[in-house]
Design a protein around this motif. Sequence first.
Motif, PDB file in Angstrom:
ATOM      1  N   ILE A  45       5.636  -3.816  -5.622  1.00  0.00           N
ATOM      2  CA  ILE A  45       4.920  -4.859  -4.763  1.00  0.00           C
ATOM      3  C   ILE A  45       4.659  -5.924  -5.698  1.00  0.00           C
ATOM      4  N   ASN A  46       4.401  -6.086  -7.008  1.00  0.00           N
ATOM      5  CA  ASN A  46       4.454  -7.036  -7.824  1.00  0.00           C
ATOM      6  C   ASN A  46       5.826  -7.929  -7.653  1.00  0.00           C
ATOM      7  N   ALA A  47       6.986  -7.106  -7.474  1.00  0.00           N
ATOM      8  CA  ALA A  47       8.408  -7.950  -7.718  1.00  0.00           C
ATOM      9  C   ALA A  47       8.550  -8.574  -6.257  1.00  0.00           C
ATOM     10  N   LEU A  48       7.794  -7.974  -5.120  1.00  0.00           N
ATOM     11  CA  LEU A  48       8.050  -8.505  -3.878  1.00  0.00           C
ATOM     12  C   LEU A  48       7.278  -9.884  -3.864  1.00  0.00           C
ATOM     13  N   HIS A  49       6.394  -9.986  -4.553  1.00  0.00           N
ATOM     14  CA  HIS A  49       5.547 -11.337  -4.495  1.00  0.00           C
ATOM     15  C   HIS A  49       5.808 -12.064  -5.891  1.00  0.00           C
ATOM     16  N   GLY A  50       6.586 -11.783  -6.673  1.00  0.00           N
ATOM     17  CA  GLY A  50       7.158 -12.745  -7.773  1.00  0.00           C
ATOM     18  C   GLY A  50       6.264 -12.656  -8.823  1.00  0.00           C
ATOM     19  N   ARG A  51       5.367 -11.672  -9.034  1.00  0.00           N
ATOM     20  CA  ARG A  51       4.419 -11.585 -10.177  1.00  0.00           C
ATOM     21  C   ARG A  51       5.108 -10.431 -11.216  1.00  0.00           C
ATOM     22  N   THR A  69      16.865 -10.540   5.947  1.00  0.00           N
ATOM     23  CA  THR A  69      15.491 -10.706   6.439  1.00  0.00           C
ATOM     24  C   THR A  69      14.418 -10.466   5.313  1.00  0.00           C
ATOM     25  N   LEU A  70      14.622  -9.763   4.369  1.00  0.00           N
ATOM     26  CA  LEU A  70      13.926  -9.556   3.338  1.00  0.00           C
ATOM     27  C   LEU A  70      13.399 -10.990   2.520  1.00  0.00           C
ATOM     28  N   ALA A  71      14.327 -11.780   2.274  1.00  0.00           N
ATOM     29  CA  ALA A  71      14.013 -13.136   1.619  1.00  0.00           C
ATOM     30  C   ALA A  71      13.174 -13.826   2.769  1.00  0.00           C
ATOM     31  N   ALA A  72      13.009 -13.669   3.825  1.00  0.00           N
ATOM     32  CA  ALA A  72      12.296 -14.274   4.783  1.00  0.00           C
ATOM     33  C   ALA A  72      10.787 -13.812   4.582  1.00  0.00           C
ATOM     34  N   ARG A  73      10.640 -12.469   4.452  1.00  0.00           N
ATOM     35  CA  ARG A  73       9.350 -11.756   4.353  1.00  0.00           C
ATOM     36  C   ARG A  73       8.699 -11.796   3.236  1.00  0.00           C
ATOM     37  N   PHE A  74       9.673 -12.009   2.140  1.00  0.00           N
ATOM     38  CA  PHE A  74       9.109 -12.144   0.713  1.00  0.00           C
ATOM     39  C   PHE A  74       9.835 -13.467  -0.100  1.00  0.00           C
ATOM     40  N   PRO A  75       9.020 -14.360   0.305  1.00  0.00           N
ATOM     41  CA  PRO A  75       9.882 -15.827  -0.168  1.00  0.00           C
ATOM     42  C   PRO A  75       9.536 -15.973  -1.612  1.00  0.00           C
ATOM     43  N   ASP A  76       8.440 -15.221  -2.118  1.00  0.00           N
ATOM     44  CA  ASP A  76       8.049 -15.527  -3.673  1.00  0.00           C
ATOM     45  C   ASP A  76       8.843 -14.560  -4.695  1.00  0.00           C
ATOM     46  N   ALA A  77       9.711 -13.591  -3.863  1.00  0.00           N
ATOM     47  CA  ALA A  77      10.665 -12.744  -4.891  1.00  0.00           C
ATOM     48  C   ALA A  77      11.366 -13.350  -5.433  1.00  0.00           C
ATOM     49  N   PRO A  78      11.990 -13.120  -6.779  1.00  0.00           N
ATOM     50  CA  PRO A  78      13.062 -13.901  -7.379  1.00  0.00           C
ATOM     51  C   PRO A  78      14.271 -13.405  -6.519  1.00  0.00           C
ATOM     52  N   ALA A  79      14.294 -12.392  -5.887  1.00  0.00           N
ATOM     53  CA  ALA A  79      15.766 -11.904  -5.165  1.00  0.00           C
ATOM     54  C   ALA A  79      16.072 -12.918  -4.013  1.00  0.00           C
ATOM     55  N   ALA A  80      14.602 -13.285  -3.468  1.00  0.00           N
ATOM     56  CA  ALA A  80      14.983 -14.104  -2.184  1.00  0.00           C
ATOM     57  C   ALA A  80      15.452 -15.489  -2.767  1.00  0.00           C
ATOM     58  N   HIS A  93      12.848   1.846  -0.125  1.00  0.00           N
ATOM     59  CA  HIS A  93      12.848   1.658   1.229  1.00  0.00           C
ATOM     60  C   HIS A  93      11.717   1.971   1.902  1.00  0.00           C
ATOM     61  N   TRP A  94      10.946   3.253   1.846  1.00  0.00           N
ATOM     62  CA  TRP A  94       9.887   3.370   2.100  1.00  0.00           C
ATOM     63  C   TRP A  94       8.712   2.342   2.072  1.00  0.00           C
ATOM     64  N   TYR A  95       8.757   1.911   0.841  1.00  0.00           N
ATOM     65  CA  TYR A  95       7.837   0.560   0.694  1.00  0.00           C
ATOM     66  C   TYR A  95       8.080  -0.595   1.495  1.00  0.00           C
ATOM     67  N   LEU A  96       9.510  -0.783   1.766  1.00  0.00           N
ATOM     68  CA  LEU A  96       9.940  -2.026   2.366  1.00  0.00           C
ATOM     69  C   LEU A  96       9.375  -1.868   3.961  1.00  0.00           C
ATOM     70  N   ASN A  97       9.780  -0.619   4.360  1.00  0.00           N
ATOM     71  CA  ASN A  97       9.490  -0.159   5.916  1.00  0.00           C
ATOM     72  C   ASN A  97       8.041   0.087   6.053  1.00  0.00           C
ATOM     73  N   ASN A  98       7.266   0.182   5.113  1.00  0.00           N
ATOM     74  CA  ASN A  98       5.710   0.394   5.482  1.00  0.00           C
ATOM     75  C   ASN A  98       4.778  -0.696   4.754  1.00  0.00           C
ATOM     76  N   GLU A  99       5.061  -1.868   5.015  1.00  0.00           N
ATOM     77  CA  GLU A  99       4.341  -3.192   4.442  1.00  0.00           C
ATOM     78  C   GLU A  99       2.818  -2.891   4.939  1.00  0.00           C
ATOM     79  N   SER A 100       2.836  -2.488   6.236  1.00  0.00           N
ATOM     80  CA  SER A 100       1.433  -2.564   6.575  1.00  0.00           C
ATOM     81  C   SER A 100       0.482  -1.727   5.974  1.00  0.00           C
TER      82      SER A 100
END
Length: 362
Positions: free
Chosen positions: A202-208, A275-286, A336-343
Amino acid sequence: MPNLLITGGAGFIGANFVHHWAKANPADTLIVLDALTYAGNPANLDGLEGVELVHGDIRDTDLATNLLRDRQIDRIVHFAAESHVDRSIAGPDAFVDTNVIGTHSLLKAARKVWLDEGSGRAHRFHHISTDEVYGTLSLTDPAFTEDTPYAPNSPYSASKAGSDHLVRAYHHTYGLDTVTTNCSNNYGPYQFPEKLIPLFIINALHGRPLPIYGDGMQIRDWLYVEDHCTGIALALTKGRAGVTYNIGGGAELPNLTVIETLCAAIDKAFAADETLAARFPDAPAAKGQPTATLKTHVTDRPGHDRRYAIDETKARTELGYQAAHGFEARFAETLHWYLNNESWWRAVLSGEYRDWIAKQYG
Ligand code: NAD
Ligand code: TYD
């Protein structure tokens, strides 16, 4: 049909076990007893129609006694605990209260209903514990066996060791049918994002930053939670009374290797799905940068155990237990579970979730 009481069944491993058992044994009655602390989440049991959730504390001996008696429970699978080492360092009291006093409260209820009241019902108290009770290993030490002397180093592992000893004593002194399993570090769906793997995803997805304690060369054995559930089911049904079994994942890895696997898997997922880059724009991978740029070494955890390793010969030879797959494949499923279960993770991290629990369950 067995009637199971699953304590802590709204937490990470407990919920996975409830799903696992309900699928394999749809006719059984499953009752979850859970205090719904920060780590307990009723949504972890979504989709399980027949499972009843009782909102209550294992320290409430009368509640446990009444459930065992009135609902004719014949098996307790005891997951409920305070489970995070860092929290135990910051505040050990809750760990002694829940893990030691709470386990003793359940044992008293089990003894009363199953032994003293003479129901004559076959019963089993399955206690879920940790490899951390054995302390720490050097790089050359042999892996923990069930005969390794206890040497817990954190308030968490000391409180789990205390609970293991009480379970053992209730078998030897009163003849309660118990079984204890000591497992290694679990990962998989529904893990609260304070433990290494979900926190870092989750930190990685937020660029933390990804806070690596000390040199990151601490070694853990990583156990996919579904494999753990298979091991628990085997010990519950086939284990010998009064006996302890170690359950491992067959994946002994330094934290830095786990973190490198995690970073590479996130980069790969972003490359494969735009679509992941649009969902998590702060991730370095985006932004086309490696996730590994977030790695940050921070002050080490006090008393940090260097290495855990599990010798699971006994579980393999007596119960037929074996972890199913390697770490990378299981990690990819977890990501993939964490990516598919963001809510799911957004809800457990938000204050709204606590308000909802308070409204629904008081
Ligand atoms: P978790 O923190 O995710 O869940 C614990 C659950 O217990 C939560 O649902 C919480 O609400 C409930 N609970 C806490 N205090 C309670 C109380 N007083 N009464 C009733 N319910 C209460 O924990 P987890 O990671 O699922 O761990 C489950 C068990 O497995 C624990 O006993 C833990 O020590 C053991 N274990 C976990 C790991 C791991 O890697 N997660 C490794 C080894 C052993
Ligand atoms: P954790 O998931 O807390 O499990 P445990 O302490 O029970 O083994 O931690 C796994 C490893 O990762 C452990 O060696 C501590 C380390 N760690 C970090 O380096 N940074 C973190 O932010 C966390 C939570 C853990």
